[in-house]
Design a protein around this motif. Structure first.
Motif, PDB file in Angstrom:
ATOM      1  N   UNK A   9       0.832  -1.193   0.000  1.00 19.14           N
ATOM      2  CA  UNK A   9       0.000   0.000   0.000  1.00 19.14           C
ATOM      3  C   UNK A   9       0.868   1.244   0.000  1.00 19.14           C
ATOM      4  N   UNK A  10       0.486   2.233  -0.794  1.00 17.13           N
ATOM      5  CA  UNK A  10       1.257   3.467  -0.846  1.00 17.13           C
ATOM      6  C   UNK A  10       0.644   4.469  -1.797  1.00 17.13           C
ATOM      7  N   UNK A  11       1.381   5.559  -2.016  1.00 15.61           N
ATOM      8  CA  UNK A  11       0.872   6.614  -2.893  1.00 15.61           C
ATOM      9  C   UNK A  11       0.980   6.242  -4.359  1.00 15.61           C
ATOM     10  N   UNK A  12       1.984   5.440  -4.705  1.00 15.45           N
ATOM     11  CA  UNK A  12       2.152   5.048  -6.109  1.00 15.45           C
ATOM     12  C   UNK A  12       2.686   3.623  -6.157  1.00 15.45           C
ATOM     13  N   UNK A  13       2.345   2.878  -7.215  1.00 19.72           N
ATOM     14  CA  UNK A  13       2.772   1.482  -7.296  1.00 19.72           C
ATOM     15  C   UNK A  13       4.274   1.351  -7.510  1.00 19.72           C
ATOM     16  N   UNK A  14       4.845   0.218  -7.132  1.00 18.47           N
ATOM     17  CA  UNK A  14       6.279   0.013  -7.339  1.00 18.47           C
ATOM     18  C   UNK A  14       6.596  -0.103  -8.824  1.00 18.47           C
ATOM     19  N   UNK A  15       7.784   0.324  -9.233  1.00 15.35           N
ATOM     20  CA  UNK A  15       8.165   0.157 -10.644  1.00 15.35           C
ATOM     21  C   UNK A  15       8.337  -1.317 -10.972  1.00 15.35           C
ATOM     22  N   UNK A  16       8.204  -1.689 -12.241  1.00 17.01           N
ATOM     23  CA  UNK A  16       8.381  -3.094 -12.636  1.00 17.01           C
ATOM     24  C   UNK A  16       9.747  -3.625 -12.193  1.00 17.01           C
ATOM     25  N   UNK A  17       9.758  -4.827 -11.623  1.00 16.80           N
ATOM     26  CA  UNK A  17      11.006  -5.460 -11.211  1.00 16.80           C
ATOM     27  C   UNK A  17      11.548  -4.976  -9.883  1.00 16.80           C
ATOM     28  N   UNK A  18      10.804  -4.140  -9.167  1.00 13.16           N
ATOM     29  CA  UNK A  18      11.313  -3.618  -7.895  1.00 13.16           C
ATOM     30  C   UNK A  18      11.394  -4.705  -6.840  1.00 13.16           C
ATOM     31  N   UNK A  19      10.440  -5.636  -6.876  1.00 12.45           N
ATOM     32  CA  UNK A  19      10.451  -6.777  -5.963  1.00 12.45           C
ATOM     33  C   UNK A  19      10.810  -8.042  -6.726  1.00 12.45           C
ATOM     34  N   UNK A  20      11.173  -9.082  -5.994  1.00 12.72           N
ATOM     35  CA  UNK A  20      11.581 -10.340  -6.626  1.00 12.72           C
ATOM     36  C   UNK A  20      10.410 -11.069  -7.269  1.00 12.72           C
ATOM     37  N   UNK A  21       9.181 -10.717  -6.850  1.00 12.10           N
ATOM     38  CA  UNK A  21       7.969 -11.281  -7.432  1.00 12.10           C
ATOM     39  C   UNK A  21       6.983 -10.149  -7.689  1.00 12.10           C
ATOM     40  N   UNK A  22       6.029 -10.404  -8.569  1.00 10.20           N
ATOM     41  CA  UNK A  22       4.965  -9.424  -8.757  1.00 10.20           C
ATOM     42  C   UNK A  22       4.135  -9.327  -7.482  1.00 10.20           C
ATOM     43  N   UNK A  23       3.889  -8.100  -7.048  1.00 11.11           N
ATOM     44  CA  UNK A  23       3.182  -7.859  -5.789  1.00 11.11           C
ATOM     45  C   UNK A  23       1.984  -6.954  -6.074  1.00 11.11           C
ATOM     46  N   UNK A  24       0.783  -7.333  -5.630  1.00  7.58           N
ATOM     47  CA  UNK A  24      -0.377  -6.451  -5.811  1.00  7.58           C
ATOM     48  C   UNK A  24      -0.186  -5.125  -5.081  1.00  7.58           C
ATOM     49  N   UNK A  25      -0.830  -4.101  -5.591  1.00  5.34           N
ATOM     50  CA  UNK A  25      -0.734  -2.760  -5.024  1.00  5.34           C
ATOM     51  C   UNK A  25      -2.124  -2.200  -4.775  1.00  5.34           C
ATOM     52  N   UNK A  26      -2.286  -1.501  -3.618  1.00  4.45           N
ATOM     53  CA  UNK A  26      -3.512  -0.751  -3.355  1.00  4.45           C
ATOM     54  C   UNK A  26      -3.129   0.671  -2.957  1.00  4.45           C
ATOM     55  N   UNK A  27      -3.855   1.670  -3.431  1.00  5.27           N
ATOM     56  CA  UNK A  27      -3.585   3.049  -3.003  1.00  5.27           C
ATOM     57  C   UNK A  27      -3.843   3.189  -1.499  1.00  5.27           C
ATOM     58  N   UNK A  28      -2.922   3.863  -0.825  1.00  4.26           N
ATOM     59  CA  UNK A  28      -3.048   4.044   0.618  1.00  4.26           C
ATOM     60  C   UNK A  28      -2.292   5.319   0.985  1.00  4.26           C
ATOM     61  N   UNK A  29      -2.936   6.193   1.746  1.00  5.46           N
ATOM     62  CA  UNK A  29      -2.292   7.438   2.134  1.00  5.46           C
ATOM     63  C   UNK A  29      -2.462   7.685   3.621  1.00  5.46           C
ATOM     64  N   UNK A  30      -1.689   8.646   4.127  1.00  4.64           N
ATOM     65  CA  UNK A  30      -1.784   9.051   5.526  1.00  4.64           C
ATOM     66  C   UNK A  30      -2.677  10.290   5.640  1.00  4.64           C
ATOM     67  N   UNK A  31      -3.844  10.185   5.056  1.00  5.91           N
ATOM     68  CA  UNK A  31      -4.815  11.273   5.102  1.00  5.91           C
ATOM     69  C   UNK A  31      -5.930  10.878   6.069  1.00  5.91           C
ATOM     70  N   UNK A  32      -6.007  11.513   7.246  1.00  3.69           N
ATOM     71  CA  UNK A  32      -7.004  11.101   8.233  1.00  3.69           C
ATOM     72  C   UNK A  32      -8.442  11.380   7.822  1.00  3.69           C
TER      73      UNK A  32
END
Length: 300
Positions: A31-54
């Motif tokens: 979870x984060x503001x933007x997805x990881x670039x291709x190949x950043x992790x050793x496997x493909x990892x799902x991404x969900x938008x997540x922010x620190x906005x209360x």
């Protein structure tokens, strides 16, 4: 496979956590503001938008999530202490209020466990040579930075939210070292470059722990007996070293002809006690791991 959501998973420490959990059979979502670039992790990892906005309701991000590891932190690039820049109010709002809103969303969505990445900065300035322990009867945290105060406040907020079905734990992590990932420099790159070029280097001492050992501590919080982790805080630290120690490994690895900086007296430094987490089975790599990693980084 058990599904884990890791906020800040593309960050320096977050990446170690993601890779470690993947290697141990977990299904990881970042979870984060933007997805990881291709190949950043050793496997493909799902991404969900997540922010620190209360102000946002982000409960949908926790659908089918069993565990939540909160490693995200909003700060001025390159700074944690002093990470508020010229906006301390926004710094506090994002990192306390935003974090608590995520904890609440996780709890309400049925997440079973939550691990918060805190910092040794919660201890602040202590008497020289005092060992830093988690037992507040012996040692009261005295954060002397806004960063440390926010971490302490967030620990306490998570503890207040814990129930028998929502188990939270906080890890007070010291300086983290290790390879930084594709396209990124490791934390000591400029130090190594300055030393090998014969430039003046800043001499300091500090405690360090490898990123994978931090990730191992996170996994212990997910797998440990509930009564031993629920509402608890744990120190995560390994070796006490100074600039001289680190650069002596670089000198050995590269045959650099430049003189080493003088060693720093370590007797007055506040080392972190780690007996509490070691009792759960945590065994970091020690000086052997640090020497091997620094040798590899220097050689590359």
């Amino acid at each position: 496979m058990t599904r884990v959501l890791v906020s800040g998973g593309t960050g320096y420490v977050g990446r170690f956590i993601v890779e470690h959990l993947l290697a141990h059979g977990y299904k990881v979502t970042v979870g984060g503001r933007s997805p990881p670039p291709p190949g950043f992790f050793s496997k493909d990892v799902p991404f969900v938008p997540l922010t620190l906005d209360p102000d946002l309701d982000q409960i949908d991000a926790f659908e089918s999530v069993y565990y939540f590891v909160h490693a995200a932190f909003s700060h001025v690039p390159g700074k944690y202490r002093g990470g508020e820049g010229d906006d301390p109010q926004g710094f506090r709002r994002a990192n306390i209020d935003g974090s608590v809103r995520l904890f609440e969303a996780a709890r309400d969505a049925g997440v079973r466990r939550c691990v918060f990445l805190s910092s040794r900065a919660v201890y602040g300035a202590q008497s020289p040579g005092t060992e830093l322990t988690e037992d507040t009867e012996d040692l009261q945290p005295k954060p002397d930075t806004l960063y440390g105060q926010l971490k302490l406040d967030t620990e306490q907020s998570l503890q207040a939210l814990c129930t028998h079905s929502f188990i939270g734990a906080s890890l007070r992590v010291t300086g983290v070292y290790g390879p930084a990932g594709p396209g990124r420099q490791h934390k000591w790159q400029s130090l190594f470059d300055d030393y090998r070029a014969g430039r003046l280097v800043v001499v300091r001492a500090g405690t360090e722990v490898h990123g994978d050992d931090v990730a191992g501590a996170v996994r212990l919080m997910l797998e440990g007996e509930p009564a031993r982790v629920a509402g608890k805080v744990f120190n995560v630290s390994d070796v006490l070293v100074d600039t001289h120690d680190i650069l002596s490994i670089v000198q050995d690895a590269t045959a650099c002809p430049h003189s080493l900086p003088p060693p720093v007296p370590l007797t007055t430094f506040n080392a972190m006690a780690t007996d509490k987490i070691r009792s759960l089975g945590w065994t970091p790599g020690g000086m052997a791991r640090l020497r091997a990693i620094v040798t590899g980084l220097a050689a590359s």
